[in-house]
Design a protein around this motif. Structure first.
Motif, PDB file in Angstrom:
ATOM      1  N   PRO A   7       3.261   1.608  -2.647  1.00 23.40           N
ATOM      2  CA  PRO A   7       3.116   0.391  -1.843  1.00 23.40           C
ATOM      3  C   PRO A   7       4.482  -0.136  -1.418  1.00 23.40           C
ATOM      4  CG  PRO A   7       2.916  -0.141  -4.162  1.00 23.40           C
ATOM      5  CD  PRO A   7       3.046   1.362  -4.082  1.00 23.40           C
ATOM      6  N   LYS A   8       4.491  -0.998  -0.444  1.00 25.30           N
ATOM      7  CA  LYS A   8       5.723  -1.593   0.043  1.00 25.30           C
ATOM      8  C   LYS A   8       6.187  -2.757  -0.824  1.00 25.30           C
ATOM      9  CE  LYS A   8       4.566  -0.398   4.826  1.00 25.30           C
ATOM     10  NZ  LYS A   8       4.260  -0.938   6.179  1.00 25.30           N
TER      11      LYS A   8
ATOM     12  N   ALA B 204     -10.501  -5.599  -8.030  1.00 26.76           N
ATOM     13  CA  ALA B 204     -10.190  -5.922  -6.633  1.00 26.76           C
ATOM     14  C   ALA B 204      -8.669  -5.965  -6.451  1.00 26.76           C
ATOM     15  CB  ALA B 204     -10.812  -7.266  -6.252  1.00 26.76           C
ATOM     16  N   ALA B 205      -8.183  -5.316  -5.372  1.00 27.36           N
ATOM     17  CA  ALA B 205      -6.735  -5.226  -5.118  1.00 27.36           C
ATOM     18  C   ALA B 205      -6.319  -6.226  -4.040  1.00 27.36           C
ATOM     19  CB  ALA B 205      -6.364  -3.815  -4.684  1.00 27.36           C
ATOM     20  N   THR B 206      -5.151  -6.828  -4.274  1.00 30.76           N
ATOM     21  CA  THR B 206      -4.557  -7.721  -3.260  1.00 30.76           C
ATOM     22  C   THR B 206      -3.048  -7.492  -3.218  1.00 30.76           C
ATOM     23  OG1 THR B 206      -4.266  -9.515  -4.877  1.00 30.76           O
ATOM     24  CG2 THR B 206      -6.313  -9.532  -3.590  1.00 30.76           C
TER      25      THR B 206
ATOM     26  N   ALA C 152      -0.092  -4.695   3.669  1.00 25.36           N
ATOM     27  CA  ALA C 152      -1.425  -4.945   4.216  1.00 25.36           C
ATOM     28  C   ALA C 152      -2.392  -3.824   3.890  1.00 25.36           C
ATOM     29  CB  ALA C 152      -1.337  -5.138   5.725  1.00 25.36           C
ATOM     30  N   ALA C 153      -1.877  -2.621   3.695  1.00 24.37           N
ATOM     31  CA  ALA C 153      -2.755  -1.489   3.401  1.00 24.37           C
ATOM     32  C   ALA C 153      -3.421  -1.625   2.040  1.00 24.37           C
ATOM     33  CB  ALA C 153      -1.966  -0.195   3.476  1.00 24.37           C
TER      34      ALA C 153
ATOM     35  N   ALA D  13      -9.904  -0.506  -0.868  1.00 24.30           N
ATOM     36  CA  ALA D  13     -11.080  -0.043  -1.593  1.00 24.30           C
ATOM     37  C   ALA D  13     -10.684   0.416  -2.994  1.00 24.30           C
ATOM     38  CB  ALA D  13     -11.757   1.087  -0.840  1.00 24.30           C
ATOM     39  N   VAL D  14     -11.529   0.123  -3.967  1.00 21.78           N
ATOM     40  CA  VAL D  14     -11.330   0.552  -5.354  1.00 21.78           C
ATOM     41  C   VAL D  14     -12.353   1.634  -5.652  1.00 21.78           C
ATOM     42  CG1 VAL D  14     -11.395  -0.148  -7.763  1.00 21.78           C
ATOM     43  CG2 VAL D  14     -10.456  -1.702  -6.029  1.00 21.78           C
ATOM     44  N   VAL D  15     -11.918   2.706  -6.278  1.00 21.68           N
ATOM     45  CA  VAL D  15     -12.815   3.818  -6.608  1.00 21.68           C
ATOM     46  C   VAL D  15     -13.037   3.820  -8.132  1.00 21.68           C
ATOM     47  CG1 VAL D  15     -13.151   6.299  -6.537  1.00 21.68           C
ATOM     48  CG2 VAL D  15     -11.936   5.142  -4.650  1.00 21.68           C
TER      49      VAL D  15
END
Length: 301
Positions: A3-4, A67-69, A74-75, A80-82
């Motif tokens: 991630p950034k 849940a991801a934030t 932004a990606a 989605a969480v698997v």
């Protein structure tokens, strides 16, 4: 990929903590991944809450949702969480069972013992509502055995379900020589708000909720005399003794006691009566008998 910036992943159990506790991360604290450690796995640990209810194995009882934030990428913000349906958690009970346990399979009572004998009763799991356990005695003549509390009624409430309650059995002295007597103490449970503790299907320990009750009799058949020997002088009047029954005869039955004299000198003695009839209602009332020595004007050697 990397991630950034920082990505937070919240971990929530959908039961609100009633059945499962999230141990790691701490409740309400999310997992945090950043560009340096994004590929390092982080562990989510959960534990089942010990609730004292007998639930058996519950498959898929609770779902853990992630849940991801991210405010930096932004990606990953809302990514989605698997698996997208969350993690299903099955709960295995630690041994509670919906059952009523009694501390004895058999008890022995002494007739006339005012202290009686106590039997402990307890539930083996927390009920959803009040549970009434009722004990009843069966067997011919069981009416002289009493139960406390009155009616053999015990009440368990959800807040004190694990506190044993005591039934006390007492055998009153019925004064009847009936020998050793056997009875059965049967327990039944009822609950308006918990079907597992209501009706004939409730598990009982011992099996069927039946406790054997043995009463030891303290009465015997016989006649008791007030004196083992009398000294009677010729011409000096009568001497008296009493007879009484040692136990109560069958209802409405009278007992006839035959009296006789024997041995040396018996010919010189006289009884006030040769038979004494004792009505059942007067079994414990002493009956007087007199013995008189006849003056024979003979000097005995």
């Amino acid at each position: 990929g990397a991630p950034k910036g920082a990505v937070t992943v919240s971990v929530v159990a959908d039961d609100g903590g009633d059945q499962v506790t999230v141990l790691s991360p701490a409740d309400g604290v999310p997992l945090v991944f950043d560009a340096a450690d994004w590929s390092d796995p982080q562990t989510v640990a959960v534990a089942a809450v010990a609730d004292d209810y007998a639930e058996g194995t519950v498959e898929g009882a609770v779902t853990i949702t992630l849940a991801a934030t991210s405010g930096d990428d932004a990606a990953y913000d809302g990514a989605a969480v698997v698996p997208d349906a969350g993690v299903s958690v099955s709960i295995y009970d630690d041994g509670e069972r919906d059952a009523v346990a009694v501390s004895a399979v058999a008890v022995r009572l002494a007739e006339g013992d005012a202290g009686g004998v106590g039997v402990s009763v307890v539930l083996l799991s927390r009920p959803d509502d009040d549970v009434a356990v009722t004990a009843t005695l069966s067997g011919a003549g069981a009416s002289f055995v009493s139960l406390a509390p009155a009616g053999g009624a015990l009440l368990f409430e959800p807040d004190d379900w694990s506190t044993p309650l005591t039934l006390t059995l007492t055998a009153d002295d019925d004064f009847v020589a009936s020998g050793q007597q056997a009875f059965s103490l049967s327990l039944a449970a009822a609950s308006a708000g918990d079907a597992a503790y209501d009706g004939a299907g409730v598990e009982m320990l011992p099996a069927a909720g039946v406790v054997g009750v043995l009463v030891e009799d303290d009465d015997a058949v016989g006649v008791r005399l007030s004196a083992a020997a009398l000294v009677v002088a010729e011409g000096a009047g009568a001497k008296a003794y009493t007879i009484v029954l040692r136990s109560k005869p069958a209802a409405s039955a009278s007992v006839v006691v035959a009296l006789s004299l024997d041995g040396d000198g018996a010919d010189y003695l006289a009884l006030s009566e040769e038979t004494v009839t004792i009505p059942a209602a007067q079994w414990n009332v002493p009956q007087a008998v007199t013995v008189t020595a006849v003056d024979d004007d003979v000097a005995a050697a």
